[in-house]
Design a protein around this motif. Sequence first.
Motif, PDB file in Angstrom:
ATOM      1  N   ARG A  83       0.609  -1.107  -0.473  1.00  0.00           N
ATOM      2  CA  ARG A  83      -0.636  -0.511  -0.108  1.00  0.00           C
ATOM      3  C   ARG A  83       1.373   1.685  -0.176  1.00  0.00           C
ATOM      4  NH1 ARG A  83      -1.595   4.950   3.263  1.00  0.00           N
ATOM      5  NH2 ARG A  83      -4.143   5.211   2.984  1.00  0.00           N
ATOM      6  N   VAL A  89      -8.015   2.469   0.695  1.00  0.00           N
ATOM      7  CA  VAL A  89      -8.318   1.076   0.908  1.00  0.00           C
ATOM      8  C   VAL A  89      -9.450   1.330   1.966  1.00  0.00           C
ATOM      9  CG1 VAL A  89      -7.641  -0.637   2.133  1.00  0.00           C
ATOM     10  CG2 VAL A  89      -5.665   0.990   1.510  1.00  0.00           C
ATOM     11  N   MET A 114      -3.740  -5.967   6.761  1.00  0.00           N
ATOM     12  CA  MET A 114      -4.599  -5.277   6.489  1.00  0.00           C
ATOM     13  C   MET A 114      -5.927  -5.227   7.448  1.00  0.00           C
ATOM     14  SD  MET A 114      -3.232  -3.114   4.350  1.00  0.00           S
ATOM     15  CE  MET A 114      -4.291  -2.046   3.447  1.00  0.00           C
ATOM     16  N   LEU A 157     -11.008  -6.693  -1.229  1.00  0.00           N
ATOM     17  CA  LEU A 157     -10.439  -5.381  -0.806  1.00  0.00           C
ATOM     18  C   LEU A 157     -10.057  -5.014  -1.851  1.00  0.00           C
ATOM     19  CD1 LEU A 157      -8.263  -3.962   1.454  1.00  0.00           C
ATOM     20  CD2 LEU A 157      -6.558  -6.406   0.797  1.00  0.00           C
ATOM     21  N   ILE A 159      -7.973  -1.352  -3.409  1.00  0.00           N
ATOM     22  CA  ILE A 159      -7.542  -0.306  -2.895  1.00  0.00           C
ATOM     23  C   ILE A 159      -6.980   0.330  -4.991  1.00  0.00           C
ATOM     24  CG2 ILE A 159      -5.196   0.299  -3.383  1.00  0.00           C
ATOM     25  CD1 ILE A 159      -4.150  -2.800  -1.573  1.00  0.00           C
ATOM     26  N   SER A 166       1.183   1.174  -5.827  1.00  0.00           N
ATOM     27  CA  SER A 166       0.689   0.150  -4.627  1.00  0.00           C
ATOM     28  C   SER A 166       0.366  -1.627  -5.298  1.00  0.00           C
ATOM     29  CB  SER A 166      -0.969   0.381  -3.817  1.00  0.00           C
ATOM     30  OG  SER A 166      -0.910   1.278  -2.996  1.00  0.00           O
TER      31      SER A 166
END
Length: 196
Positions: A83, A89, A114, A157, A159, A166
């Motif tokens: 990240r 996120v 995370m 998830l 990002i 990332s």
Amino acid sequence: MSEEETVEINEMVIKCPACGVDGIATSIMKEIEIPHFGKVLETTIQCKKCGFKHSDVISLEQNEPAKYTLKISEETLSVRVVRSQSATVSIPEIGVKVEPGPKSEGYVTNVEGMLTRFEGAVIKALNLFDDEVSQTNAKNTLSQIRELIKGNGTATLIIDDPFGQSNIVSDDVVISEIPEEELKHLKTGFSHIEDN
């Protein structure tokens, strides 16, 4: 042999940015090549006197804006996640999101890490807000995060990185462009760029 290749290490003694004592804090900078990601600069500052510690991972390569999406499940908890300090996120099913700010740090972890970070943030919120609605919502969110950490259930998830620095290192990750309209509203962590 490690997956990561350390290219250069620079270590020096500096003035602590927290307590101000000169010659007591150690600053370590490493240039690391991370497979499937590229070169990063890993920095750590640690003070022996006051215990201050600051770590950051800064990508040395700039890429196109990108959205990384991975299904969280028991099988993906160990998937490596990079990240950058400019990434947002989120886990939409649970309603949690972390946006970059001026003190935002980059880091390398895994999906479980995370989730643990989100867990810590929700615990802080439980201690900050004592009204009934906030407490109920935070406890519900905390329960959902803990179930995912145990490998129970699934979620997504995501990002979003405006600088494409990332990564989620998995064959199951979906990497896509960030639509222009979404990109306009993404925070970057750099206050002189953001609209406040």
